[in-house]
Write a protein that holds these residues in place. Structure first.
Motif, mmCIF file in Angstrom:
data_model
loop_
_atom_site.group_PDB
_atom_site.id
_atom_site.type_symbol
_atom_site.label_atom_id
_atom_site.label_comp_id
_atom_site.label_asym_id
_atom_site.label_seq_id
_atom_site.Cartn_x
_atom_site.Cartn_y
_atom_site.Cartn_z
ATOM 1 N N ARG A 41 0.843 -1.207 0.000
ATOM 2 C CA ARG A 41 0.000 0.000 0.000
ATOM 3 C C ARG A 41 0.879 1.259 0.000
ATOM 4 O O ARG A 41 0.616 2.224 -0.723
ATOM 5 N N ARG A 58 -2.343 -14.338 -7.132
ATOM 6 C CA ARG A 58 -2.782 -13.573 -5.954
ATOM 7 C C ARG A 58 -3.458 -12.245 -6.313
ATOM 8 O O ARG A 58 -3.686 -11.402 -5.441
ATOM 9 N N GLU A 59 -3.762 -12.061 -7.580
ATOM 10 C CA GLU A 59 -4.342 -10.781 -8.018
ATOM 11 C C GLU A 59 -5.576 -10.415 -7.185
ATOM 12 O O GLU A 59 -5.752 -9.266 -6.782
ATOM 13 N N ASN A 60 -6.417 -11.428 -6.910
ATOM 14 C CA ASN A 60 -7.639 -11.159 -6.154
ATOM 15 C C ASN A 60 -7.368 -10.617 -4.760
ATOM 16 O O ASN A 60 -8.108 -9.776 -4.256
ATOM 17 N N LEU A 61 -6.290 -11.117 -4.141
ATOM 18 C CA LEU A 61 -5.957 -10.657 -2.783
ATOM 19 C C LEU A 61 -5.661 -9.153 -2.789
ATOM 20 O O LEU A 61 -6.039 -8.422 -1.872
ATOM 21 N N LYS A 63 -6.794 -7.057 -5.052
ATOM 22 C CA LYS A 63 -8.077 -6.388 -5.353
ATOM 23 C C LYS A 63 -8.908 -6.251 -4.089
ATOM 24 O O LYS A 63 -9.443 -5.193 -3.779
ATOM 25 N N GLU A 64 -8.998 -7.368 -3.339
ATOM 26 C CA GLU A 64 -9.786 -7.351 -2.089
ATOM 27 C C GLU A 64 -9.244 -6.331 -1.098
ATOM 28 O O GLU A 64 -9.995 -5.708 -0.351
ATOM 29 N N ALA A 65 -7.915 -6.168 -1.098
ATOM 30 C CA ALA A 65 -7.303 -5.202 -0.168
ATOM 31 C C ALA A 65 -7.420 -3.768 -0.694
ATOM 32 O O ALA A 65 -7.033 -2.817 -0.003
ATOM 33 N N GLY A 66 -7.909 -3.632 -1.917
ATOM 34 C CA GLY A 66 -8.074 -2.291 -2.488
ATOM 35 C C GLY A 66 -6.744 -1.654 -2.877
ATOM 36 O O GLY A 66 -6.598 -0.430 -2.866
#
Ligand SMILES: NC(=O)C1=CN([C@@H]2O[C@H](COP(=O)(O)OP(=O)(O)OC[C@H]3O[C@@H](n4cnc5c(N)ncnc54)[C@H](OP(=O)(O)O)[C@@H]3O)[C@@H](O)[C@H]2O)C=CC1
Ligand SMILES: O=C(OP(=O)(O)O)[C@H](O)COP(=O)(O)O
Length: 338
Positions: A41, A58-61, A63-66
């Motif tokens: 971040r 891990r792209e979704n992780l 995305k989920e973390a913004g």
């Protein structure tokens, strides 16, 4: 303006990124992480570095973390003139084929073996060897520390043989899974340690043998050197040499710089980014020539001493600057190094 990608944004990678960003002849085109944590971040939101992911699944992780990502490491290196691989030791070899396929030059760190690139780098000792090279390795923090001072002594001091006892920090300050927390560990247990041969990768032919211990501290490594010499040299001549060389500093225990803790406090007082001490401090009081032997003690801020060397390695390998002194001076000025 050359484009630099940094694969791995941990202890070394985040410092290399900031050091590259501070130069006027190169720019950071991306950094990489595998986990969407605070460092990921910060890279995006505070530093403004495009963030790429080392593990595409891990792209979704992220995305989920913004946390905004710009693509994968494979995408990142397509845009780069050179990649600085700052992944943990032994991950680097897996990346070499990827770099070769992308036709991108790569700099590795000291956690990898010399054999991976067949070329190791230190700004003072062998800048020219990496001029135009495709792959090289900046030697480890301890090896950089040993090389900085030994190379400074040469040729005024006729070095016959070097013996060094290295007191290694147990872990970096941010780590919680390494130690020891209440022991002194011969590490590596086998004598001699790998540091002597590693110095020889950048200072060919020097006779140097080392042994090492791990101790419960995170701040710095500390080295104790015994150098057999073949000529007459005074303590003052040695002090003078070390004082004149940049990225080395002679410090006085008598002035309060009497421990690694005090040295880290000094780095804070200097207002250094992340409290880094890029220079190798050598204790003035420890510098002593007795008969045909020179003794001295030094410390190494393991998180930062290799960072300016990475910047110089970029300049050499991309043929931005053929004169090592000019590169060193430019890097020092941009990073505020003494
Ligand atoms: N720390 C030190 O004192 C020194 C280290 N070195 C050398 O520098 C190198 C890096 O060490 P250091 O910075 O301490 O390591 P860190 O563990 O602090 O950082 C490693 C970085 O690489 C990322 N990473 C992990 N696995 C992969 C992977 N499979 N692909 C891509 N990226 C990955 C990590 O991302 P994420 O966190 O998201 O998983 C992290 O950003 C090593 O060779 C080490 O030996 C050299 C001098 C001193
Ligand atoms: O001490 C270091 O390398 P080195 O002892 O191989 O010179 C680096 O700080 C990395 O050490 P680590 O492998 O204990 O994290």
């Amino acid at each position: 303006m050359k484009s630099v990608a940094i694969n791995g944004f941990g202890t070394i990678g985040k410092r290399v990124a900031d050091a590259v960003a501070a130069q006027d002849d190169m720019k950071v085109i991306g950094v990489s992480k595998t986990r969407p944590n605070f460092e990921a971040r910060t890279a995006v939101e505070e530093k403004g570095y495009p963030l790429y992911i080392g593990i595409p699944e891990r792209e979704n992780l992220f995305k989920e973390a913004g946390i905004e990502i710009a693509g994968t490491v494979e995408d990142m290196i397509q845009e780069a003139d050179i990649v600085v691989d700052c992944t943990p030791g032994n991950i680097g070899p897996q990346n070499l084929e990827m770099y070769k396929k992308a036709g991108v030059k790569a700099i590795y760190q000291g956690g990898e073996d010399h054999e991976l690139t067949g070329l190791s780098f230190n700004s003072f000792a062998n800048y020219d060897d990496s001029y135009g090279a495709d792959y090289a390795r900046v030697v480890s923090c301890n090896t950089t520390g040993l090389t900085r001072t030994l190379h400074t002594l040469n040729p005024l001091v006729d070095i016959k043989k070097v013996r060094a006892v290295m007191v290694r920090r147990g872990s970096d300050p941010s780590e919680i899974k390494k130690g020891p927390i209440n022991a002194i560990v011969p590490n590596p247990p086998k004598v001699p340690s790998h540091h002597g041969p590693d110095v020889q990768t950048v200072m060919k032919g020097i006779d140097v043998t080392t042994m090492a211990l791990l101790v419960p501290t995170t701040l710095m490594h500390q080295h104790n050197l015994m150098v057999e010499i073949g000529n007459e040299v005074s303590n003052d001549e040695v002090i003078d040499l070390l004082e004149k060389r940049s990225r080395v500093m002679v410090v006085e225990a008598g002035a309060g710089l009497d421990s690694t803790a005090a040295l880290m406090e000094y780095a804070k007082d200097l207002g250094r980014s992340r409290n880094d001490l890029y220079e190798i401090p050598v204790w003035k009081e420890s510098i002593n020539v007795v008969d045909n032997e020179l003794f001295y003690m030094q410390a190494v801020h393991q998180e930062s001493d290799v960072v300016p060397e990475n910047v110089d390695a970029i300049r050499a390998m991309l043929e931005i600057e053929s004169d090592r002194e000019k590169s060193i001076t430019k890097t020092n000025k941009a990073m505020g190094i003494l």
